[in-house]
Design an enzyme around this catalytic site. Structure first.
Site, mmCIF file in Angstrom:
data_model
loop_
_atom_site.group_PDB
_atom_site.id
_atom_site.type_symbol
_atom_site.label_atom_id
_atom_site.label_comp_id
_atom_site.label_asym_id
_atom_site.label_seq_id
_atom_site.Cartn_x
_atom_site.Cartn_y
_atom_site.Cartn_z
ATOM 1 N N GLU A 79 -31.987 -24.391 -13.492
ATOM 2 C CA GLU A 79 -32.769 -25.580 -13.867
ATOM 3 C C GLU A 79 -33.515 -25.426 -15.193
ATOM 4 O OE1 GLU A 79 -35.166 -26.803 -10.551
ATOM 5 O OE2 GLU A 79 -33.423 -27.121 -9.277
ATOM 6 N N GLU B 277 -25.310 -26.087 -4.353
ATOM 7 C CA GLU B 277 -26.419 -26.442 -3.439
ATOM 8 C C GLU B 277 -26.168 -27.799 -2.794
ATOM 9 O OE1 GLU B 277 -30.301 -26.019 -5.266
ATOM 10 O OE2 GLU B 277 -29.673 -24.263 -6.419
#
Ligand code: XIL
Length: 365
Positions: free
Chosen positions: A161, A276
């Site tokens: 991220e 994910e």
């Protein structure tokens, strides 16, 4: 203990695009037995799940589900700084070691998540003040963690991220302690260090919000590719991009955008992994049957878009059962209905999403 070459075998088992085209052409020409979609045997895609340590310790059904449904296991939180580095001078590997031992005992491959992230940091790390301090801690962290699991954790989310929510070429990076103290170099330092410590590890740039039909997602895809291209230009190894794929049920999938992304990854000689996967169903009607059908359809649309161009090295869901998921707290529903983001329901019953995933695991899609 899992042999590293077992991971290599999967990688080598991936068919080339040409082979897939041949298979598809066979179907079109009616030459494949059965000539239906299901008759095209493709290389199986390993399935996996993140394992949350609380549930893992307390719930034997959770461990049984991991054994049954996973080829790959990811410690959900136990390799994050917050878990490993509460104490600045001493690493606590207790949780990570438990999950790694379980994976090895059950011959599952492992993904490591994540070496650098702007979140899940202990207080002392958030309070770092100088460039030298941040660089020293980051390098030491990656040296210690990657070295401990060298030859056992085959793939690492090296940077998680790092991309800004609405990035621009001038401002691509998220405002984190790493970006503030080290600038764009934080990404290079992380990849360079991981590669130095375990030259055989697969190194992944992991991020989210790549698949929605909005301009920001397209910008994020461009930035991810730019970051990888720059690393490669500097001779720093990067092997793939991880698409977290926390899919918003109400937003849908940008099939064309995702497919373009896959071709661009191919051009850069990068792998893709789904890291994910789950479905954010907070805006969906309460009826659980309808929600489950919509979630399965969404996952299928997304994975078909990816697989039609490029087979992911793994498809990992962020948990297995609706009993335990971060979606409950992070994306709460207005009504009291429980979120249903994962392939098994809260009582471990298979949902339609599982059937979608199992087709890839079996090499039927
Ligand atoms: C989440 C975990 O699932 C939660 O248990 C934890 O409390 C917070 O983090 N993107 C990521 C993951 O990269 O590490 C996050 O995991 C979910 C979003």
């Amino acid at each position: 203990m899992i042999e590293r070459h077992s991971q290599t075998d999967w990688n080598e088992a991936q068919p080339t695009r040409r082979a897939l085209l041949r298979a598809a052409a066979g179907v079109a020409a009616g030459t494949v037995a059965g000539a239906g979609h299901a008759a095209v045997a493709s290389a199986p895609i390993p399935l996996g799940s993140a394992a949350e340590i609380g549930a893992f310790r307390a719930d034997s059904r959770y461990r049984a589900a991991l054994k049954r449904h996973c080829d790959v296991v990811v410690p959900m939180n136990d390799l994050k700084w917050e878990a490993l580095r509460q104490d600045r001078s001493r690493f606590d590997f207790s949780g990570a070691d438990e999950i790694v031992a379980f994976a090895e005992a059950n011959r599952k491959a492992l993904r490591g998540h994540a070496l650098l992230w702007g979140e899940a940091l202990p207080a002392w790390a958030k309070a770092m003040t100088t460039r030298a301090e941040a660089e020293r801690e980051l390098i030491r962290h990656i040296e210690v963690v990657v070295d401990r699991y060298k030859g056992r954790i085959a793939t690492w989310d090296v940077v998680n991220e790092a991309i800004r929510w609405e990035p621009s070429p001038r401002q691509p990076y998220r405002d984190t302690i790493w970006q503030r103290l080290l600038g764009p170099e934080h990404v290079e330092i992380a990849f360079r260090t991981a590669a130095r410590v375990d030259p055989k590890a697969r190194l992944v740039l992991n991020d989210y919000h790549f698949e929605e039909p909005v301009a920001d997602a397209a910008a994020r895809r461009r930035i991810a590719l730019d970051i990888c291209r720059r690393l490669k230009d500097k001779g720093i190894p990067v092997h793939g991009i991880g698409m977290q794929a926390h899919l918003y049920a109400e937003k849908g999938i940008d099939v064309d955008g995702v497919q373009r992304f896959m071709r661009e990854l191919d051009d850069l000689n990068l792998d893709v992994e789904i890291t994910e996967l789950d479905v954010i169903d907070w805006k969906m009607p309460a009826d659980s049957g309808k929600r489950d059908a919509a979630a399965a359809a969404l996952v299928s649309t997304f994975l078909e878009a990816v697989v039609a161009v490029k087979r992911p090295k793994a498809i990992v869901t962020w948990g297995l059962t609706d009993r335990y998921s971060w979606i409950h707290e992070t994306f709460p529903r207005r009504d009291s209905a429980r979120a249903r983001p994962l392939p098994l329901d809260a009582d471990y019953r298979a949902k339609p999403m599982l059937a979608v995933l199992e087709r890839y695991r079996a090499g039927l899609s």
